[in-house]
Write an enzyme that holds these catalytic residues in place. Sequence first.
Site, PDB file in Angstrom:
ATOM      1  N   LYS A  54      58.910   4.595  -3.599  1.00 21.15           N
ATOM      2  CA  LYS A  54      57.807   5.068  -4.426  1.00 21.15           C
ATOM      3  C   LYS A  54      56.514   5.107  -3.620  1.00 21.15           C
ATOM      4  CE  LYS A  54      57.191   4.258  -8.663  1.00 21.15           C
ATOM      5  NZ  LYS A  54      56.898   3.658  -9.982  1.00 21.15           N
ATOM      6  N   GLU A  93      57.658  -0.179 -21.263  1.00 22.54           N
ATOM      7  CA  GLU A  93      57.470  -0.691 -19.896  1.00 22.54           C
ATOM      8  C   GLU A  93      56.486  -1.843 -19.917  1.00 22.54           C
ATOM      9  OE1 GLU A  93      56.336   2.012 -16.764  1.00 22.54           O
ATOM     10  OE2 GLU A  93      57.517   3.651 -17.619  1.00 22.54           O
ATOM     11  N   GLU A  95      53.473  -1.379  -6.221  1.00 20.59           N
ATOM     12  CA  GLU A  95      54.244  -0.349  -6.926  1.00 20.59           C
ATOM     13  C   GLU A  95      55.718  -0.377  -6.537  1.00 20.59           C
ATOM     14  OE1 GLU A  95      53.616   2.042  -9.248  1.00 20.59           O
ATOM     15  OE2 GLU A  95      51.670   1.136  -9.593  1.00 20.59           O
ATOM     16  N   GLU A 107      61.841  -0.242  -6.148  1.00 20.45           N
ATOM     17  CA  GLU A 107      61.911   1.152  -5.695  1.00 20.45           C
ATOM     18  C   GLU A 107      61.040   1.312  -4.445  1.00 20.45           C
ATOM     19  OE1 GLU A 107      62.538   4.257  -8.958  1.00 20.45           O
ATOM     20  OE2 GLU A 107      61.222   2.801  -9.938  1.00 20.45           O
TER      21      GLU A 107
END
Length: 513
Positions: free
Chosen positions: A342, A285, A348, A339
Amino acid sequence: MLVRGEGHRTEDSWSKFWSNRIGTMLLGYLLLMFGSLSFALGAFVGINIGTDLTNLPSPEQVVAILRSHEITHVRLFDADNRLLSALSDTEIEVMVSVTNEDVLRIGQSPAAAAYWINKNVAAFVPATNITAIAVGSEVLSTIPNVAHVLVPAMKNLHKALVSSNLNYPVKVSTPISMNIIPKPFPPSAATFNSSWNSTISGILDFLKSTNSFFMLNAYPYYGYVQSNGIFPIEYALFQPLTPVKQIVDPNTLFHYYSMLDAMVDATYNSISAFSNPVIPILVTETGWPWAGGANERDATVQNAETFNNNLIKRVLNDSGPPSQPTIPISAYIYELFNEDNKPGPVSEKSYGVYFSNGSSVYTFSMDTLDQTMAKNASGGFCVARKGAVTSSLQDGLNWACGPGQANCSAIQSGQPCYMPDTVENHASYAYNDYYQRMRSVGGTCDFSGTAVTTMVDPSYGSCIFTGSTDSSIGGTGMVTASMGPDGPPGNGSPGHVPNIWFLFLVTVGLLFV
């Protein structure tokens, strides 16, 4: 005839003995060659696929997006059977994940591990090209109470792969966060948090015994933000550093031209305290958010675009960090989609490089053609930022064609790049010509915030931008980006497949001497 250590053998028994021995040697070298080929094929850029978003496309749509952008490696945060089915016959290399919730159960039960392998791996290969299993995600950092069963879970899964004859094509490892290295700089002095020594030792022993790799989650975004100005942002974004901003390890005198390289080297050094053989590191990642809250001013479209495009350029350089120059850095970008469900800050939810309809959040491409171009060209292109104020672009254009000494003849009236006759178009050509000529000596692609780097060749018609693989005009053209010092010579590159063939032939020859 009596042979020392062998006793009496008949002619037939000797024939069988040598036949078995040669077969064993052949198998050993074939496995060695296949292992080496995985390195010889070069570094790759993959992408993570999370599913915590409101409008998640169907598995078929996800695969269509992957194929349309020629993405060749993906990491799934679970083992979604519908998506695994959709990925069949695509040749895309797939890393599946055991969720953190399942680590405890699999670590305590070999039967549970066997069931998981049968359901999520054996049922899909070889049609779906599953090559790795990520056991949990940052288990030591996120669910430390489960850490005691992490290594057992990895072993149970590996044993299940062995039972299914899948242990060679499918590797098992676990993604580790940079958070367990308390002081990552200087890299030469970095060590893992000693409280995890027992678990880390077990993980490394497992990786060595199974010929697997160390999975590392490394985010220069957090490294930069948490440094509170100690490191320049150019260092985090793979951008050229001026002489006064050079980052040097005082112990090794290695120069670090990117924070990601330093993070990988810090991990290699931390591993060396436990392991003599080098265990290759795979960055599972990394990424940069393109949006953030009021207190996340570095989470911008410009920075995300710069980071990910420069990351691709860095990976395709096919080299390792200063301490391990012969082991290329491969990396999975976080992540495919934003996303939005999240928890946590805005950043984030804003790492996606594509919207759910497959369109790019910013100028970004992982297409094979563009990656090849990036590898052969001079490190991408510098163009005018969309939406930049015209007067600022004009100032930048005037400087590039004047004090910057860019060759601006192609944007004069009647020349190939004059049309369209806009400040943005002319600035793009001038900015890029300056960047290609001067980047090797510290020239940057900024122009007071009116310029951005891109891996997409902006050439059109007969207007060829400097640095294009089709370029026959001035500029530095095909200069190769220098991503760091050569470092000390290693113990031989694992990508030298001809050497393996030579050893193989010599060994077979010696068997008959």
